[in-house]
Design an enzyme around this catalytic site. Structure first.
Site, PDB file in Angstrom:
ATOM      1  N   GLU A 194      16.078 -95.415 -74.748  1.00 31.23           N
ATOM      2  CA  GLU A 194      14.865 -94.652 -74.879  1.00 31.23           C
ATOM      3  C   GLU A 194      15.258 -93.246 -74.719  1.00 31.23           C
ATOM      4  OE1 GLU A 194      12.280 -95.715 -71.462  1.00 31.23           O
ATOM      5  OE2 GLU A 194      12.333 -97.876 -72.217  1.00 31.23           O
ATOM      6  N   GLU A 239      13.123-104.336 -74.264  1.00 34.40           N
ATOM      7  CA  GLU A 239      12.569-104.425 -73.025  1.00 34.40           C
ATOM      8  C   GLU A 239      11.035-104.881 -73.263  1.00 34.40           C
ATOM      9  OE1 GLU A 239      12.801-100.935 -70.702  1.00 34.40           O
ATOM     10  OE2 GLU A 239      15.156-100.927 -70.992  1.00 34.40           O
TER      11      GLU A 239
END
Ligand code: IFM
Length: 501
Positions: free
Chosen positions: A221, A408
């Site tokens: 991320e 995720e």
């Protein structure tokens, strides 16, 4: 068709009853600040387009589909000074008063550094085919560059061997936010040098852990680090400087490129399990009259990462003064890019790791709208159909798209579940998202696996230990592990290779 479980129906209703909480717009607040937008509530009725489909009563995934659960080092390990580990930016940040809601730090977190055998047993008992964990850079190279700490590497060697003994494939993230503090002192991700140091660190890890079955994820991320930690102040290092945030975008992407280069140099066996970057992506839907703004916000949220990695160029509409854009200095950002950078960043990867938590909607001024129900994490607008929209959009917009993994997807405990072990809301969330993932697969998306976030309750960054995302409960105080209902439900999904109840 089986009747819906009443507990699940109640939980879904609760999720859809919640409204966006401006104060707790965790990452949204950081990104919104950088984008120059203000989160604002709007009537639900203004939501356009994405269509809902009937839920399939049973759904099978392709043979060989990879089922897993994920954690990251700082969030679960604890033992932050053990065996030569150096300090990271999150140790520093969490030690500053007021940074973490409940005052907790990375110690003991879930004490995974000492309880790893028990945790791997849990992974195996759930039947998971893969476990995603991250390597803590400051355990392996305590000052960020130079001397390697063999004791740190040995821990991850034990983890990888322990997974192999249990027949579980490792998916190893190289960077999940715990930058060695000495590198931050030298500028952190705002400094180009950090990308070069990352390439060296990656080579050390490949040399120690590589094997045919390891899938490598380079940077986790980059958007969150850049816009919540550098442009924003809610994550480490908490700079509040949008141009530093944009520099952090480019340098993290370059770091990804350097790691891919290091893996290719490590030889074919090391690369067998594949490598890719883990991007948190979300569809950005337009509010009324906001098509142009939503296109630019999509540039800022998604294409700023996807285009350099998959097309070898930055989008020209993501940074600037217009609504929806990152309000940074576009010329300064462009000047960071040196010859060869984009070739390195776009060198073919084997996988694209997608992290999906929800969707966004903007109005014509670029303000984020409350278009979908939120979870206990106020920034998370829950919209399972957005996962389908995202996956099919990747398929359509990027001709050389590698296979996808969802690395995720999850939701925090719902405060309305009075006993957190009976987490009907999480079951409902996971089910709804797997339905959309299955729908995308049926429509030709090459999705190879799914990892729930998270295996364990853990240190949820600025929320500390107060917001819990685990399939497995970690009891405060004793740190005892208890699988929640969602873990048992997921175990059945994994066994059936799909949704059956
Ligand atoms: O806990 C985080 C994780 O570290 C990165 N992705 C989002 C999760 C939930 O906020």
């Amino acid at each position: 068709m089986p009747r819906p479980d009443p507990a699940v129906s109640r939980a879904l209703t609760r999720l859809t009853d919640l409204s966006l909480d401006r104060r707790t717009l965790l990452r949204g607040a950081g990104v919104a600040a950088a984008l120059g937008v203000v989160a604002a509530c709007s009537p639900r009725g203004s939501r356009p387009g994405p269509t809902r489909t009937a839920s399939p009563s049973s759904l099978r995934f392709p043979d060989g589909f990879r089922w897993g659960a994920a954690t990251s080092a700082f969030q679960v390990e604890g033992s932050t000074t053990a065996d030569g580990r150096g300090p990271s930016i999150w140790d520093t940040f969490a030690a500053e008063p007021g940074r973490i809601d409940d005052g907790s730090t990375g110690d003991p977190a879930a004490d995974h550094y000492r309880r790893w055998e028990e945790d791997l047993d849990l992974v195996a008992s759930l039947g998971l085919g893969s476990y995603r964990f991250s390597v803590a850079w400051p355990r392996v190279v305590p000052t960020g560059s130079g001397a390697v700490n063999q004791a740190g590497l040995d821990f991850y060697r034990r983890l990888v061997d322990g997974l192999r003994r249990r027949g579980v494939r490792p998916a190893v993230t190289l960077y999940h936010w715990d930058l060695p503090q000495p590198l931050q002192d030298a500028g952190g991700w705002a400094a180009r040098d950090t990308a070069e140091r990352f390439g060296e660190y990656a080579a050390v890890v490949f040399d120690a852990l590589a094997g045919e079955d390891v899938t490598w994820l380079t940077v986790n991320e980059p958007k969150t680090t850049a816009f919540v930690g550098y442009a924003g102040t809610e994550h480490a290092p908490g700079l509040g400087d949008v141009d530093a945030g944009l520099a952090a975008v480019h340098h993290q992407l370059l770091a990804h490129g350097r790691a891919v280069q290091a893996l290719r140099a490590a030889g074919p066996v090391a690369a067998t399990g594949g490598i890719g970057i883990a991007l948190n992506l979300q569809p950005v839907y337009p509010g009324i009259g906001a098509e142009e703004t939503a296109r630019r916000a999509d540039g800022a949220e998604n294409r700023l990462y996807l285009d350099p990695v998959l097309l070898g160029r930055y989008p020209d509409d993501a940074v600037g003064d217009l609504p929806g854009q990152v309000h940074g200095d576009a010329d300064r950002f462009a000047a960071l890019v040196r010859e060869g950078d984009l070739e390195a960043i776009s060198a073919p990867a084997d996988v694209l790791a997608v992290q999906y938590y929800g969707a966004a909607m903007v109005d014509r001024y670029g303000a984020w709208q409350s278009a979908f129900p939120t979870s206990a994490a106020g920034w998370q607008q829950v919209h399972p159909e957005g996962l389908y929209d995202l996956l099919t959009r990747l398929r359509d917009d990027y001709p050389d798209l590698p296979p996808l993994l969802i690395t995720e997807n999850g939701v925090p405990d719902d405060p309305a579940d009075t006993d957190p072990v009976h987490d009907a809301a999480r079951v409902a969330f996971l089910r709804a998202h797997l339905e959309q993932a299955g729908r995308a697969v049926a429509d030709g998306v090459d999705l190879r696996g799914y990892y729930a976030w998270s295996l364990l309750d853990n240190f949820e960054w600025a929320r500390g230990m107060s917001q819990r995302w685990g399939l497995v409960r970690v009891e405060p105080g004793t740190l005892d592990r208890t699988p929640k209902d969602s873990a048992r439900w997921y175990q059945r999904v994994v066994a059936a290779n799909g949704l059956v109840d």
